[in-house]
Each structure stands twice: as structure tokens, then as C-alpha cells.
Design an enzyme around this catalytic site. Structure first.
Site, PDB file in Angstrom:
ATOM      1  N   LYS A   1       0.682  -1.222   0.113  1.00 17.44           N
ATOM      2  CA  LYS A   1       0.092  -0.133  -0.114  1.00 17.44           C
ATOM      3  C   LYS A   1       0.810   1.384   0.107  1.00 17.44           C
ATOM      4  O   LYS A   1       2.016   1.400   0.533  1.00 17.44           O
ATOM      5  CB  LYS A   1      -0.930   0.177   1.091  1.00 17.44           C
ATOM      6  CG  LYS A   1      -1.860  -1.250   1.115  1.00 17.44           C
ATOM      7  CD  LYS A   1      -2.961  -0.977   2.420  1.00 17.44           C
ATOM      8  CE  LYS A   1      -3.983  -2.156   2.527  1.00 17.44           C
ATOM      9  NZ  LYS A   1      -4.820  -1.840   3.556  1.00 17.44           N
TER      10      LYS A   1
ATOM     11  N   GLY B   1     -12.548  -2.367  10.174  1.00 14.00           N
ATOM     12  CA  GLY B   1     -12.247  -3.934  10.660  1.00 14.00           C
ATOM     13  C   GLY B   1     -13.306  -4.347  11.438  1.00 14.00           C
ATOM     14  O   GLY B   1     -12.787  -5.291  12.306  1.00 14.00           O
TER      15      GLY B   1
ATOM     16  N   ARG C   1     -23.416  -2.582  -5.064  1.00 11.23           N
ATOM     17  CA  ARG C   1     -24.712  -2.590  -5.448  1.00 11.23           C
ATOM     18  C   ARG C   1     -24.822  -0.927  -6.479  1.00 11.23           C
ATOM     19  O   ARG C   1     -25.378  -1.071  -7.435  1.00 11.23           O
ATOM     20  CB  ARG C   1     -25.749  -2.348  -4.718  1.00 11.23           C
ATOM     21  CG  ARG C   1     -25.917  -4.107  -4.377  1.00 11.23           C
ATOM     22  CD  ARG C   1     -27.361  -4.275  -3.625  1.00 11.23           C
ATOM     23  NE  ARG C   1     -27.910  -5.606  -3.092  1.00 11.23           N
ATOM     24  CZ  ARG C   1     -28.079  -6.312  -4.130  1.00 11.23           C
ATOM     25  NH1 ARG C   1     -28.539  -5.960  -5.291  1.00 11.23           N
ATOM     26  NH2 ARG C   1     -28.319  -7.621  -3.670  1.00 11.23           N
TER      27      ARG C   1
ATOM     28  N   GLY D   1      -9.452  -8.436   5.057  1.00 13.32           N
ATOM     29  CA  GLY D   1      -8.643  -7.386   5.833  1.00 13.32           C
ATOM     30  C   GLY D   1      -7.940  -8.140   7.009  1.00 13.32           C
ATOM     31  O   GLY D   1      -8.238  -9.443   7.108  1.00 13.32           O
TER      32      GLY D   1
END
Length: 308
Positions: A95, A168, A180, A250
């Protein structure tokens, strides 16, 4: 016709010359992860567990500081990333903060396979994202709607991560809402006349040529994963049945007695997302260490399913 920075390669159908358009190679790299689970890790042991459980890729994150300390999340330690990359046979992602092109330069230099320009970390530049066309490595970016996704594609992202909650907590509702929304906007786009696409592109703030590609393909023009709150096999299968190409898991998947079993069950669910029998088997025997507490202004919903 789209220009050289637009997506031109998908589902093994080559539309442009990859020598003239290196971005097509990045899209091809992203396609290698389709149908898999990317697992977030903060240590070599977690990375090895994820690989043995069948993860298609690991994303290395900076370990959170112990409480009560707090601070800005940044790029993980390059030495940890290199250690994990040397030990694993699957791709390694890392990241970088939004807009922090120097962190991206460092990550590219140490040889990561993918860079996640992640809004989960501290944001380095509040006005600009990294110009991902300046890099040879494949980038992943997050979104919560179609306009944001297509803007990231224009900037050079070869993979989109539709983002839900980032705390988390194991609450998948925000991820479902975002997925959606993206899928719904694509369906609206598909049913539009050509003359309406200009106004639609302007309304969502996305480049017209990328919007046209999404309309022609009937989906996002790059690989599309879901992330946030996905902690059970059923969660993962839900994302796949909604139209995603894979899922991000995660750090919370390691907060249980047997993280290997949990990750393995989710990997199996992604591979067999349309088979209820396989999903039932994958969901059996998992502990409830991940049971979260989902709060909104109307109700408290416990992980066991009891609402008050």
C-alpha cells in the site's frame, strides 16, 4: 475510439498493440488475480499462512501501533516487504498513501507486483492522486461509485477495489452498498441511448471515452474486486454473485483461533460461489471470534444475528 491510456485488454481479447500501449500489460497482470482472494498481512508468518490457505496475492500493510498510541498509517517497512516477497511464490502487493508518488517509487524499486493506492492509509495529497501512467507496476485503487472508479481508471489504475468499511468491524453492509451502487449505475448506463451518455459522463464526473467502454462491455473495463467487512465464506460468495471478480480480506481474518481455516474457507467460497453445497461445507466449523457489533442509529445488530 479510446486513446492510448484507456483500457483496451480484457478477458484475453487483445484490442490494441501492447507494445504501443503498455497499460494493456498492466490490465493483463490484474487479470491474473481474477477469481481469487487477496489477503492483508502485517508479518511474514501471516503471509505464509495466507499463501498456504490459497490466497492469490498478499497485500503488506504497516502494523498498527499498540494502544493507546495512534498515528498516521504509511507504507509498510520495505525490508518487511522484501522479506515476504523472497519467501512467497504468489504475487505481493503493498500500500501507498493517496497521492504519495514517492512511496510508489520506493515500492516499485523494491519489486512489488502491485501497488494499492489506498485510502485506508493517511492521505498524503488531498487534491491529487498518483499519475499511475508514470509507473511500470500495476496499480489498484478504491472506489465507492462508478464515477470514482472510472476516474481512477483514467489515471492508470488497472484494477478497482470497491471499498466498504475500513474499521475492521466485520460489517459487510457498506461494501454491499458500494458494490450495488456501482453495478446499478452500470445497468443504468447499459440501457441509455448513445445521445444520453455525454450527460451521464458529465453527471458522474468520469471521462467520456472510459464511460463508453464501460457501456460497451457492460461492466467496469478493468478487474473489479470488493473490500471491507468480508470475513465469512458467505460474505465472499455474496460479493462474487453481485458481479465482482474477487475479494480483499482485511486483517480481521487473523483475529481468530484458526486463521488458516478461515482464509481457506473464504478462498473455497470465492472459487465455488454459485454452489450452495460447497458454501455450506466451507462455512461449517468456523469459530465466532469474528462476530462483530454493527451499529447504526436504529438498531444494534450482534454478530450472532440477534437484533435489538
Amino acid at each position: 475510439m479510446a486513446d492510448d491510456h484507456a483500457v483496451t485488454l480484457y478477458s484475453s481479447a487483445t484490442i490494441t498493440d501492447t507494445k504501443k500501449n503498455p497499460f494493456s500489460l498492466k490490465v493483463g497482470m490484474a487479470q491474473m488475480l481474477r477469481g481469487g482472494a487477496v489477503v492483508e498481512v502485517t508479518s511474514l508468518d501471516q503471509a505464509k499462512t495466507a499463501e498456504s490457505a490459497g490466497a492469490c496475492c498478499v497485500v503488506v500493510s504497516d502494523p498498527p501501533p499498540p494502544p493507546p498510541r495512534a498515528g498516521i498509517s504509511r507504507m509498510a517497512d520495505p525490508s518487511l516487504i522484501k522479506e515476504i516477497k523472497q519467501a512467497l511464490s504468489i504475487p505481493v502487493m503493498a500500500k501507498a498513501r493517496v497521492g504519495h508518488f514517492v512511496e510508489a517509487q520506493v515500492l516499485e524499486q523494491i519489486g512489488v507486483d502491485y501497488i494499492d493506492e489506498s485510502e485506508e492509509l493517511g492521505i498524503a495529497d488531498e487534491s491529487h492522486f498518483i499519475n499511475k501512467h508514470n509507473f511500470g507496476v500495476t496499480f489498484v485503487c478504491g472506489c465507492r461509485d462508478l464515477g470514482e472508479a472510472l476516474r481512477r481508471v483514467r489515471e492508470g489504475s488497472a484494477m478497482i477495489r470497491t471499498q466498504g468499511e475500513i474499521r475492521g468491524s466485520g460489517n459487510v453492509a457498506e461494501t454491499v452498498r458500494s458494490v450495488r451502487k456501482v453495478m446499478g449505475e452500470i445497468r443504468v448506463l447499459n440501457n441509455m441511448d448513445e445521445d444520453e451518455v455525454f450527460a451521464f459522463a458529465k453527471r458522474i464526473g468520469a471521462p467520456y471515452d472510459i464511460v463508453v467502454q464501460a457501456k460497451q462491455m457492460g461492466r467496469l473495463p478493468v478487474v473489479h474486486f470488493a473490500a471491507g467487512g468480508i470475513t465469512t465464506p458467505a460474505d465472499a460468495a455474496l460479493m462474487m454473485q453481485l458481479g465482482c471478480d474477487g475479494v480483499f480480506l482485511g486483517q480481521e481474518v487473523f483475529d481468530c483461533d484458526d486463521p488458516y481455516k478461515r482464509v481457506r474457507s473464504i478462498v473455497q467460497a470465492v472459487r465455488n460461489y454459485n454452489d450452495p453445497m460447497e458454501l455450506a461445507q466451507a462455512s461449517s466449523g468456523l469459530d465466532h471470534a469474528m462476530a462483530g457489533l454493527n451499529l447504526d442509529e436504529n438498531r444494534v445488530e450482534f454478530g450472532s444475528g440477534d437484533a435489538y
